[in-house]
Design a protein around this motif. Structure first.
Motif, PDB file in Angstrom:
ATOM      1  N   HIS A  91       1.170   4.437  -2.625  1.00 41.48           N
ATOM      2  CA  HIS A  91       1.001   5.780  -2.081  1.00 41.48           C
ATOM      3  C   HIS A  91       2.194   6.668  -2.464  1.00 41.48           C
ATOM      4  O   HIS A  91       2.027   7.798  -2.935  1.00 41.48           O
ATOM      5  CB  HIS A  91       0.857   5.669  -0.562  1.00 41.48           C
ATOM      6  CG  HIS A  91       0.652   6.979   0.130  1.00 41.48           C
ATOM      7  ND1 HIS A  91      -0.519   7.687   0.015  1.00 41.48           N
ATOM      8  CD2 HIS A  91       1.468   7.721   0.910  1.00 41.48           C
ATOM      9  CE1 HIS A  91      -0.413   8.813   0.717  1.00 41.48           C
ATOM     10  NE2 HIS A  91       0.787   8.852   1.264  1.00 41.48           N
ATOM     11  N   TYR A  94       0.846  -1.199   0.000  1.00 41.31           N
ATOM     12  CA  TYR A  94       0.000   0.000   0.000  1.00 41.31           C
ATOM     13  C   TYR A  94       0.883   1.251   0.000  1.00 41.31           C
ATOM     14  O   TYR A  94       0.641   2.195  -0.750  1.00 41.31           O
ATOM     15  CB  TYR A  94      -0.929  -0.007   1.219  1.00 41.31           C
ATOM     16  CG  TYR A  94      -1.618   1.322   1.434  1.00 41.31           C
ATOM     17  CD1 TYR A  94      -2.720   1.693   0.654  1.00 41.31           C
ATOM     18  CD2 TYR A  94      -1.143   2.232   2.384  1.00 41.31           C
ATOM     19  CE1 TYR A  94      -3.330   2.916   0.831  1.00 41.31           C
ATOM     20  CE2 TYR A  94      -1.742   3.464   2.559  1.00 41.31           C
ATOM     21  CZ  TYR A  94      -2.833   3.798   1.781  1.00 41.31           C
ATOM     22  OH  TYR A  94      -3.433   5.026   1.940  1.00 41.31           O
ATOM     23  N   ARG A  95       1.926   1.226   0.843  1.00 44.31           N
ATOM     24  CA  ARG A  95       2.830   2.384   0.927  1.00 44.31           C
ATOM     25  C   ARG A  95       3.539   2.615  -0.410  1.00 44.31           C
ATOM     26  O   ARG A  95       3.772   3.755  -0.815  1.00 44.31           O
ATOM     27  CB  ARG A  95       3.861   2.147   2.044  1.00 44.31           C
ATOM     28  CG  ARG A  95       4.661   3.389   2.357  1.00 44.31           C
ATOM     29  CD  ARG A  95       5.593   3.206   3.528  1.00 44.31           C
ATOM     30  NE  ARG A  95       6.511   4.338   3.577  1.00 44.31           N
ATOM     31  CZ  ARG A  95       7.622   4.366   4.279  1.00 44.31           C
ATOM     32  NH1 ARG A  95       7.967   3.332   4.999  1.00 44.31           N
ATOM     33  NH2 ARG A  95       8.405   5.420   4.267  1.00 44.31           N
TER      34      ARG A  95
END
Lengths: 247, 256
Positions: B26, B22-23
């Motif tokens: 992002h 997810y990071r």
């Protein structure tokens, strides 16, 4: 900064840092005055490195406050932290030189990141100046792996100096060095303090380094700041928690 | 009922990998973009893998052709050798074998490099130097691996087919033009596209697992070795799992 020395460039107040259930820093409080070298003395694994990593924002404490150059580090966003980091140098225990870069690129890296509009000439002037300060101008195009441990430490120090920091945090600067090189690094640190009027926190348990470099010593025992005083005063103490370091 | 520790550890690891992924997305879309470092990684990950991928691709095509020939002769369809080999290479063997070799070379090197940077505090030094280490080290490597693997698979497929052409000519006499005419007459859109698309997922999985293992390496040289090793094992396993899923999806969509 209320309640702290107004001359303090770093004010750490009741800092608590835990790893799981283990409390590493327990209500640790200390100030760093402008222009002084403060040595934090403690046993291995007592949380000395954790303390300065909290100061620079690499670790986040559970509670307490850290004020660096008038800024509350724990409330800063990414840009605010970058701004503080451009004014505070950090010498890592393992030197942390980038293996894949030459000495020149290692020194250029923080400059290119913090000073985005710096031109090539000024960048080279700064690099040469920093390398001359540590007596290693000839290593410009060498790789870190081609340098000895002492030389790597000096290059790491040159990289720390490249942004003309107001504060320098030294994490065990003489660990892993022979006594002669250790002495050279310690004298270099003193020379830098006098030349650039920097303030420093030095993490160490090398008593020769502590004696040469310290204006004041903070003794870290069980996660708290047990005592803060000069080398000579602490050496005279009969408290076993203090004189264990001086035996 | 208490879950076994190994199962809890597996769930923890899965959760941590998901947060890491997810990071990645992002940070991927958020400026600042590390274009120079990304291009450098494309060179290191893509161009530097070319000799290994080329040699294995060539051997793969040659060996497959030599081994298939007796079976096809026994069925009396030796002339279909280019067709059989090209379908096998383009649809399955090329992407999977290339991805496995890529995982062995790239995932381990990323795992070891980032692990050693972590242990020697270089990642912390980068952060202190005003650089987002995740963006500089992880995003560039994962993006480069995702984009370079499909290119390497295309090159590997082409070299494999040339190896196959040489294999055909060991005991036969087929011109290069005829060989490739048969190959391209056989290959359909549905053979090439799904195989090509899945290589992006292979590349992404190999990059993200290598980076995750290295970035979260435990202290010490043993931790670095373990990171490199588990990066290869997990990313190779992921290649097969993604392949299985891709084949099912292709089947459902009627592209088989």
């Amino acid at each position: 900064m209320e309640g702290h020395n107004p001359d303090a460039v770093i004010a750490i107040d009741r800092l608590v840092k835990k790893f799981g259930e283990k409390v590493v820093l327990n209500e640790f409080t200390v100030d760093l005055k402008r222009g002084e070298n403060l040595v934090v003395l403690g046993r291995s694994g007592s949380g000395k490195s954790v303390l300065i990593k909290c100061v620079i924002g690499l670790m986040r404490p559970e509670s307490g406050t850290i004020n660096v150059l008038g800024e509350d580090v724990l409330s800063l966003d990414h840009d605010g932290l970058d701004n503080i980091r451009s004014r505070v140098g950090f010498l890592f225990q393992s030197n942390a030189l980038y293996d894949s870069m030459t000495v020149k690129q290692n020194l250029e890296f923080p400059m290119r990141r913090h000073l985005k509009n710096i031109d090539y000439k000024e960048s080279m002037d700064r690099i040469m100046d920093a390398l001359e300060n540590v007596g290693l101008a000839h290593t410009l195009n060498m790789m870190p792996s081609e340098l000895s441990g002492g030389m790597q430490k000096r290059i790491a120090l040159a990289r720390t100096l490249i942004l003309n920091p107001e504060i320098i945090l030294y994490d065990e600067p003489t660990t892993g060095l022979d006594p002669i090189t250790g002495k050279e690094i310690t004298l270099l640190m003193k020379e830098i303090q006098e030349k650039y009027k920097t303030s420093s926190i030095i993490i160490s348990h090398d008593m020769k380094c502590v004696k040469r470099a310290a204006d004041r010593i903070a003794v870290l025992v069980n996660g708290s700041c047990y005592a803060v005083d000069t080398y000579d005063n602490l050496k005279r103490s009969s408290d076993p928690n203090i004189n264990q370091f001086f035996e | 009922m208490r879950m076994p520790d190994s199962f809890n550890k597996y769930l923890d690891e899965t959760g941590a990998t998901s947060r890491f992924t997810y990071r990645y997305f992002h940070e991927l879309v958020r400026p600042r973009y590390e274009i120079r470092q990304f291009l450098r990684q494309c060179y290191l990950i893509g161009y530097n893998s070319l000799p290994l991928i080329g040699i294995t691709g060539f051997i793969m095509g040659l060996v497959l052709t030599i081994q298939l020939r007796p079976s096809l002769i026994s069925y009396g369809v030796e002339s279909q050798l280019p067709v059989m080999v090209s379908l096998a290479i383009v649809r399955e063997i090329g992407p999977v074998i290339t991805a496995l070799i890529f995982a062995g070379k790239i995932s381990s090197s990323i795992g070891a490099e980032l692990g050693s940077m972590k242990v020697t505090e270089q990642i912390d030094a980068m952060e202190v130097s005003g650089t987002n280490p995740f963006k500089y080290l992880v995003v560039t490597r994962v993006a480069a691996a995702t984009l370079m693997l499909p290119v390497l698979v295309m090159i590997s497929d082409a070299i494999s087919l040339y190896g196959s052409y040489l294999g055909v000519n060991i005991r036969g006499n087929t011109s290069l033009r005829l060989f490739f005419f048969q190959v391209f007459q056989t290959l359909q859109f549905g053979d090439v596209l799904p195989a090509f698309i899945k290589t992006f997922f292979f590349g992404f999985a190999i990059g993200i697992i290598g980076c995750y293992k290295g970035y979260n390496s435990s202290k010490g040289t043993e931790g670095v070795g373990r990171s490199a090793n588990s990066a290869v094992v997990v990313s190779s396993l992921m290649v097969f799992i993604i392949d299985l899923i891709a084949v099912q999806i292709t089947d459902i969509l009627g592209l088989n």
